[in-house]
Design a protein around this motif. Sequence first.
Motif, mmCIF file in Angstrom:
data_model
loop_
_atom_site.group_PDB
_atom_site.id
_atom_site.type_symbol
_atom_site.label_atom_id
_atom_site.label_comp_id
_atom_site.label_asym_id
_atom_site.label_seq_id
_atom_site.Cartn_x
_atom_site.Cartn_y
_atom_site.Cartn_z
ATOM 1 N N TRP A 21 0.837 -1.207 0.000
ATOM 2 C CA TRP A 21 0.000 0.000 0.000
ATOM 3 C C TRP A 21 0.876 1.263 0.000
ATOM 4 O O TRP A 21 0.639 2.209 -0.750
ATOM 5 C CB TRP A 21 -0.915 -0.026 1.216
ATOM 6 N N ALA A 25 1.161 4.146 -2.895
ATOM 7 C CA ALA A 25 0.917 5.552 -2.578
ATOM 8 C C ALA A 25 2.103 6.425 -2.963
ATOM 9 O O ALA A 25 1.938 7.552 -3.444
ATOM 10 C CB ALA A 25 0.611 5.701 -1.085
ATOM 11 N N LEU A 38 -2.876 7.945 0.105
ATOM 12 C CA LEU A 38 -3.331 6.688 0.709
ATOM 13 C C LEU A 38 -4.751 6.349 0.270
ATOM 14 O O LEU A 38 -5.063 5.190 -0.031
ATOM 15 C CB LEU A 38 -3.248 6.781 2.230
#
Length: 653
Positions: A21, A25, A38
């Motif tokens: 993740w 981002a 995010l």
Amino acid sequence: MLLPPLFHLVSADLLTFALVWFAAASLIRSQTTALDRLMISGGLLIGWACALSLLTSYWPWGLHPVALAEATAIPLAAVVLVQGPRPARRRAPLRALLRRLVPTRDFPLLLTVAASGAFLLYPILRRDAIDRLATIITAEDLARHAALYDTILRLGGLTSLHQTEAAETVTLGLGTYPQGSHLTMAVLTSFLHGGTARGSGLAQISLFVALFAVVTAGLTAALLWAVQRAAGPALRGWRGLALAVPMAVYLVVAELPRMHGRGFLSEIFALGLLALLVALAIRPLSRTREQVVALGALAVGVSFGHYLLLPVAATTVLAWAVVHWRGWRRHWPTVLATSLAAGALVLFPPFVNAKSAGSADVLTLPGGIGPVGRHLLLPVVVAAFAALLTRRSLANKPRRVALITLASVSALCFGVMEYQLITVGSTSYFYEKMIHQLLVIGVICFGAALLPMLGRRVIAGRSDPAAPGAHRAPSARLRRGLAVLTATGCLGFTVLSNANPEVGPQGWQGSPGRALLRGEGSRPGIAERIAVIAAHHPQDGRVAVSLAGTRAWNEPIEDWGSAEDNIWLSVMNRNQGRAWEPWAWSLTRRSAEEIVKFTEASAAPLRFYVDDTSPLVADLKALSAGGKHPALALSVLKRDGHGALTVQPVKLG
């Protein structure tokens, strides 16, 4: 690519999830804050997971976290190669770096999101497994969602691509249902458990209920972020509380608990992605290629999640394309490639489900649903329309996109309403589903309309604090802070006082949010019975059929959920495909003669569970005397000397 296997060896697959993740981002180079990156990358990864599921459904690793991480690392590495190295930056001290990652202007939104998430998660996470099950007993549809989630986890891919294997555990006709939400929850479970074997049925349902609450909290976070982004930089920072707090109260106290209580998992999941898509269409990313890819991935997630939202999502993307056509036409190869890839993926869920839901008659089907509070939604939508139709708004690109989006969802709501009134004479289930879309888009467009509605002086003050030299004296800051707090308190109290449904007690006392916190509607006795039957049911191939308690479908009783114990037993025993017929048969009270007749006609062997005080015990013993009806199997539920519920087999014949 070396870290996922290493993390897996030390049972730290959640670190892999966080790493992927964070990596996604960090690749967004548009001018955004860390929170923006995010949120956007989260939506991108969901769209990627949906696309990747077409591959995981066939490869030998299923949803194993290492395989998923490695497959995701390949496109991320390709993006790095295409982007090239980042421009060199001057080394900044740690404090400046942290402030750049989480700027002060994001603090109010983060606090509001955290408080809203805690409000929705606390009533679920504080409970044990049986109490979690008790909160969802009456949400019949959620049992089917739970079976889909568990089956996807077992198969390692979509049930629509494994319908034969899924027939045992999924209700007939549900194997092609949109599965983006179930897939995403299964992926999270895989990272949480390290791809190991599943636990008991009760443990799996407990985790499912917790993840469902996380999905609902995710919709709240997506909506609050989308409203703030649509409102623009004038409402960033602490003055944004006057918008974020009333919106949060409206969502978590008035509307979302009702949707959560009805078990609308797929819709809640897709509405969160739709909120991200609408916010990005209204205020696009500064890099066109990133914008195009983000819209494509979010559209894929919406389709896999709940393709009833596709018309609004498509209209929103088209509105962005028309309004900003000068910006993206220079990047037509990226637009063309993304449109072809995303378009094919978007059409996959409607295509595989065309036989089950390919007719307009579906729009008139009945269903259990609570109406959205029009007394709060209507003023928001009307005010947004009024502000977006002004000359100043029509000259502004973001607000033109907002107006087209709001007009399209309003037109769809009106069209569905007229169709239902003409065909069946009244509005029903799918009209209220359309109102849910109007709710999400209405509050986002209301945020976009605030500046022309109130004026920059009211929202941002006489001078723009971002302008050079615009430093306020402490007294001016104090006055501004008091004004923000006063507006926040007044608006929040107004929304809270009207958070009740159209009927019932007024204010907080009658609000769905209060009912969620207090656990109203929970059925702990029925949940205990289901858990005990599932734990003691012999692994002899028989389908468990409970006739204990009361059968609420034909009896005027308060304990409505008693009739639903068999559908949850089918989830825990992982045989919903075989058990759907006994579940439907058992919704009403049955006599001993009917039980014998149904047992002999059933293709699947059955075992019945009744209360020890039920007259059915003596009647069934009498009917099976002398070795008659050998296929009949019976167990009774009774309390022992310590008050614990136990199961005892009954010898028949």
